[in-house]
Design an enzyme around this catalytic site. Structure first.
Site, PDB file in Angstrom:
ATOM      1  CB  SER A   1      -0.977   0.050   1.304  1.00  0.00           C
ATOM      2  OG  SER A   1      -1.411   1.342   1.484  1.00  0.00           O
TER       3      SER A   1
ATOM      4  CG  LEU B   1       0.228   6.110  -7.355  1.00  0.00           C
ATOM      5  CD1 LEU B   1       1.556   6.437  -6.701  1.00  0.00           C
ATOM      6  CD2 LEU B   1       0.325   6.333  -8.635  1.00  0.00           C
ATOM      7  CE1 TYR B   2      -6.009   5.403  -2.131  1.00  0.00           C
ATOM      8  CE2 TYR B   2      -4.442   4.832  -0.371  1.00  0.00           C
ATOM      9  CZ  TYR B   2      -5.907   4.635  -1.042  1.00  0.00           C
ATOM     10  OH  TYR B   2      -6.607   3.900  -0.227  1.00  0.00           O
TER      11      TYR B   2
ATOM     12  CB  THR C   1      -6.543   2.622  -5.179  1.00  0.00           C
ATOM     13  OG1 THR C   1      -5.603   1.786  -4.839  1.00  0.00           O
ATOM     14  CG2 THR C   1      -7.796   2.817  -4.553  1.00  0.00           C
TER      15      THR C   1
ATOM     16  NE  ARG D   1     -12.618   4.500   4.928  1.00  0.00           N
ATOM     17  CZ  ARG D   1     -11.490   4.409   4.712  1.00  0.00           C
ATOM     18  NH1 ARG D   1     -10.369   4.162   5.273  1.00  0.00           N
ATOM     19  NH2 ARG D   1     -11.289   4.077   3.329  1.00  0.00           N
TER      20      ARG D   1
ATOM     21  CE  LYS E   1      -7.285  -2.571  -4.056  1.00  0.00           C
ATOM     22  NZ  LYS E   1      -7.998  -1.548  -3.225  1.00  0.00           N
TER      23      LYS E   1
ATOM     24  CG  HIS F   1     -11.009   1.252  -0.624  1.00  0.00           C
ATOM     25  ND1 HIS F   1     -10.147   1.889  -1.546  1.00  0.00           N
ATOM     26  CD2 HIS F   1     -10.618   1.096   0.563  1.00  0.00           C
ATOM     27  CE1 HIS F   1      -9.186   2.169  -0.795  1.00  0.00           C
ATOM     28  NE2 HIS F   1      -9.321   1.941   0.564  1.00  0.00           N
TER      29      HIS F   1
ATOM     30  N   GLY G   1     -12.469  -8.542  -1.796  1.00  0.00           N
ATOM     31  CA  GLY G   1     -13.922  -7.911  -0.995  1.00  0.00           C
ATOM     32  C   GLY G   1     -14.596  -9.044  -0.441  1.00  0.00           C
TER      33      GLY G   1
ATOM     34  NE  ARG H   1     -12.431  -5.005   6.701  1.00  0.00           N
ATOM     35  CZ  ARG H   1     -12.933  -4.703   5.786  1.00  0.00           C
ATOM     36  NH1 ARG H   1     -13.208  -5.035   4.672  1.00  0.00           N
ATOM     37  NH2 ARG H   1     -13.520  -3.180   5.651  1.00  0.00           N
TER      38      ARG H   1
HETATM   39  C1  LIG Z   1      -7.527  -1.520   7.040  1.00  0.00           C
HETATM   40  C2  LIG Z   1      -7.738  -1.384   5.413  1.00  0.00           C
HETATM   41  C3  LIG Z   1      -6.486  -0.855   4.761  1.00  0.00           C
HETATM   42  C4  LIG Z   1      -6.776  -0.554   3.538  1.00  0.00           C
HETATM   43  N1  LIG Z   1      -5.734   0.172   2.742  1.00  0.00           N
HETATM   44  C5  LIG Z   1      -5.786   0.335   1.486  1.00  0.00           C
HETATM   45  C6  LIG Z   1      -4.816   1.152   0.777  1.00  0.00           C
HETATM   46  O1  LIG Z   1      -3.955   1.673   1.249  1.00  0.00           O
HETATM   47  N2  LIG Z   1      -4.744   1.141  -0.524  1.00  0.00           N
HETATM   48  C7  LIG Z   1      -5.954   0.427  -1.058  1.00  0.00           C
HETATM   49  O2  LIG Z   1      -6.061   0.628  -2.469  1.00  0.00           O
HETATM   50  N3  LIG Z   1      -7.000  -0.331  -0.658  1.00  0.00           N
HETATM   51  C8  LIG Z   1      -6.813  -0.469   0.789  1.00  0.00           C
HETATM   52  N4  LIG Z   1      -7.713  -1.353   1.429  1.00  0.00           N
HETATM   53  C9  LIG Z   1      -8.669  -1.957   0.405  1.00  0.00           C
HETATM   54  C10 LIG Z   1      -8.087  -3.481   0.355  1.00  0.00           C
HETATM   55  O3  LIG Z   1      -7.146  -3.248  -0.737  1.00  0.00           O
HETATM   56  C11 LIG Z   1      -8.918  -4.434  -0.436  1.00  0.00           C
HETATM   57  O4  LIG Z   1      -9.865  -3.787  -1.531  1.00  0.00           O
HETATM   58  C12 LIG Z   1     -10.283  -4.685   0.820  1.00  0.00           C
HETATM   59  O5  LIG Z   1      -9.630  -4.861   1.738  1.00  0.00           O
HETATM   60  C13 LIG Z   1     -10.826  -6.276   0.203  1.00  0.00           C
HETATM   61  O6  LIG Z   1     -11.667  -6.661   1.150  1.00  0.00           O
HETATM   62  P1  LIG Z   1     -11.510  -7.815   2.381  1.00  0.00           P
HETATM   63  O7  LIG Z   1     -10.806  -6.936   3.401  1.00  0.00           O
HETATM   64  O8  LIG Z   1     -12.771  -8.150   2.564  1.00  0.00           O
HETATM   65  O9  LIG Z   1     -10.632  -8.709   1.757  1.00  0.00           O
HETATM   66  C14 LIG Z   1      -7.630  -1.105   2.910  1.00  0.00           C
HETATM   67  C15 LIG Z   1      -8.458  -2.015   3.294  1.00  0.00           C
HETATM   68  C16 LIG Z   1      -8.238  -2.476   4.829  1.00  0.00           C
HETATM   69  C17 LIG Z   1      -9.342  -3.421   5.583  1.00  0.00           C
HETATM   70  C1  LIG Z   2      -2.409  10.625  -1.455  1.00  0.00           C
HETATM   71  C2  LIG Z   2      -2.172  10.668  -0.210  1.00  0.00           C
HETATM   72  C3  LIG Z   2      -2.486   9.526   0.590  1.00  0.00           C
HETATM   73  C4  LIG Z   2      -3.807   9.239   0.800  1.00  0.00           C
HETATM   74  C5  LIG Z   2      -4.054   8.678   2.172  1.00  0.00           C
HETATM   75  C6  LIG Z   2      -5.458   8.170   2.059  1.00  0.00           C
HETATM   76  C7  LIG Z   2      -5.678   7.390   3.113  1.00  0.00           C
HETATM   77  C8  LIG Z   2      -6.361   5.935   2.739  1.00  0.00           C
HETATM   78  C9  LIG Z   2      -5.761   4.935   3.837  1.00  0.00           C
HETATM   79  C10 LIG Z   2      -5.714   3.649   3.503  1.00  0.00           C
HETATM   80  C11 LIG Z   2      -7.049   2.873   3.101  1.00  0.00           C
HETATM   81  O1  LIG Z   2      -7.189   2.994   2.007  1.00  0.00           O
HETATM   82  C12 LIG Z   2      -8.176   2.589   3.861  1.00  0.00           C
HETATM   83  O2  LIG Z   2      -9.238   2.032   3.459  1.00  0.00           O
HETATM   84  O3  LIG Z   2      -8.097   2.751   5.137  1.00  0.00           O
END
Ligand SMILES: Cc1cc2nc3c(=O)[nH]c(=O)nc-3n(C[C@H](O)[C@H](O)[C@H](O)COP(=O)(O)O)c2cc1C
Ligand SMILES: CCCCCCCCCCC(=O)C(=O)O
Length: 364
Positions: A108, A130-131, A157, A166, A229, A253, A285, A308
C-alpha cells in the site's frame, strides 16, 4: 497450549482480543451503515457449488500466473495501510509471509514501512499501490522508488477521490502512525482536534480531480504495467481496456468507500464479460474461505486479493500468522477443487457454480 485457529473467523476473533479497539475498528470497519461490508461476504453465501464426480483428483495444481509472474495459487495479498497497528514489523512481516507462500503482495501507498525496507526484506514479486497526491510530484517520487526497488506493476486505486465516511474511526478519534514512505515529502496538519486523523490527512492529500486523462500522466512517468483497482461497472472496465491498462481489480475497497455499492462478487461476471479476455480481471472484498476463492474463479476472476484476513493473521501472530492465514486459504481452495472434481485452475468453469438467480429460474 492454546488451540490453533482453524478458520479466518477465529483469526478475526484473536485480532479483536489483542488489538486496541481503535486499531481493530480501523481494520474491520466499513463506510456508513456498513451495508456493503456485510453484503460483500453474504453475496458469496448465496452462490452454491456444483461439484463433478469421479474425476481423479489425486494431484491438484493450484498454480497460476499474473502478468507473467508465477504464483503457487491465485490468492494474493491486497494493499492495506498501516500494518504497524497490528505488529511492530508491519509490512516487512507481511511481505516475508507472502514470499514464503509464493504469492504476490501489493504494497500500500499508506504502508507504515518504507518501500526500500519491504523490498530488501525478501525477494517476492511485489506490486505497488498508488494514491494520487494533490502534489503529483509526491506520487511520482514513490512510483520511481517502487520501480527502482523492483516492484513489477503499479496498482492505481480509482475508488478514492475522497475518503469514505468511516464512523467508527470518527468516534474513536483514530490516530495515524508514521507513514514512513512520505517522510520528508508531505507535511499535513493532523492532530488532536477530534474526529479521525486519517480523514483529516486524506482530505489534505488525496487529489479529487483525478480522472481518465491521468492514466496518460501515470504512463508518462513509469514503464511498469498499470492495473486499475476499484472498478465495479462494465462501462468503466471497457474504458480501462481502451486506455491500455494491463489489469483490473473489481473492488469496492472492502466496503470502506461508498456504502450501498454492490458486493463485488455480484458484479464480477458483468465486468468479465465486458472485458472479454483483453486483460486479467481480479477481485477482492469479503473473501474469507477457499470456497469463496473457487466461486470467484468460476465467475471469471484470474486471481483474488485478500485484505482483512491478512491483518487478522498479522495481529494474532506476526509473520507466522500471515503465513498461516494464506496457507489456510490455499488448503481450503485445494480441498474445494478436489471435491468439485477440478485438478487445475483452468478446469474451474462457470458450470461449477449456481447463482441465486439461476437457482430461482430452475424452480420455474
Ligand atoms: C485496513 C484496510 C486498509 C486498506 N488500505 C488500502 C490502501 O491503502 N490502498 C488500497 O487501494 N486499498 C486499501 N484497502 C482496501 C483493500 O485493498 C481491499 O480492497 C479490501 O480490503 C478487500 O476486502 P477484504 O478486506 O474484505 O478482503 C484497505 C482495506 C483495509 C481493510
Ligand atoms: C495521496 C495521499 C495519501 C492518501 C491517504 C489516503 C488514506 C487511505 C488509507 C488507507 C486506506 O485506503 C483505507 O481504506 O484505510
Amino acid at each position: 497450549m492454546e488451540d490453533e485457529p482453524v478458520n479466518i473467523r477465529e483469526y478475526e476473533e484473536i485480532a479483536k482480543q489483542v488489538l486496541p479497539k481503535m486499531f481493530f475498528d480501523y481494520y474491520n470497519g466499513g463506510a456508513g451503515d456498513e451495508y456493503t461490508l456485510r453484503e460483500n461476504m453474504e453475496a458469496y453465501r448465496r452462490i452454491m457449488l456444483r461439484p463433478r464426480i469421479l474425476v481423479d483428483v489425486s494431484r491438484i495444481d493450484m498454480s497460476t500466473t499474473l502478468l507473467g509472474y508465477k504464483m503457487h495459487s491465485p490468492i494474493m495479498v491486497a494493499p492495506t495501510g498501516m500494518h504497524k497497528y497490528a505488529h511492530p514489523e508491519g509490512e516487512v512481516a507481511t511481505a516475508r509471509a507472502a514470499a514464503a507462500c509464493n504469492t504476490l503482495m501489493v504494497l500500500s501507498f499508506s504502508s507504515s514501512r518504507k518501500i526500500e525496507d519491504v523490498a530488501s526484506s525478501c525477494n517476492a514479486v511485489r506490486f505497488f499501490q498508488l494514491y494520487v497526491y494533490q502534489k503529483r510530484e509526491v506520487s511520482a517520487t514513490l512510483v520511481r522508488r517502487a520501480e527502482e526497488y523492483g516492484f513489477k506493476a503499479i496498482v492505481l486505486t480509482v475508488d478514492t477521490p475522497r475518503l469514505g465516511r468511516r464512523e467508527k474511526d470518527i468516534k474513536n478519534k483514530l490516530i495515524l502512525p508514521q507513514l514512513s514512505n512520505l517522510d520528508g515529502l508531505v507535511s499535513v496538519d493532523v492532530g488532536p482536534k477530534g474526529g479521525s486523523d486519517l480523514e483529516a490527512f486524506a482530505s489534505q492529500t488525496l487529489d479529487p480531480s483525478l480522472c481518465w486523462n491521468d492514466i496518460e500522466w501515470l504512463r508518462s512517468i513509469t514503464s511498469l504495467p498499470i492495473i486499475l483497482k476499484g472498478i465495479i461497472a462494465a462501462e468503466d472496465a471497457i474504458k480501462a481496456v481502451e486506455m491500455g491498462v494491463s489489469g483490473i481489480v473489481v473492488s469496492n475497497h472492502g466496503a470502506r468507500q461508498l456504502d450501498y455499492s454492490p458486493a463485488t462478487i455480484s458484479v464480477l461476471e458483468e465486468v468479465v464479460k465486458a472485458v472479454s479476455g483483453a486483460v486479467p480481471v481480479l477481485i477482492d472484498g469479503g473473501i474469507r474461505r477457499g470456497t469463496d476463492v473457487f466461486k470467484a474463479l468460476a465467475l471469471g476472476a484470474k486471481a483474488v486479493l485478500v485484505g482483512r484476513p491478512i491483518l487478522y493473521g498479522l495481529a494474532a501472530k506476526g509473520e507466522k500468522g500471515v503465513k498461516s492465514v494464506l496457507k489456510m486459504l490455499q488448503s481450503e481452495l485445494e480441498l474445494t477443487m478436489a471435491l468439485c472434481g477440478t485438478t487445475s485452475i483452468n478446469e474451474i468453469t462457470r458450470k461449477h457454480v449456481q447463482t441465486e438467480g439461476e437457482k430461482l429460474r430452475s424452480l420455474l
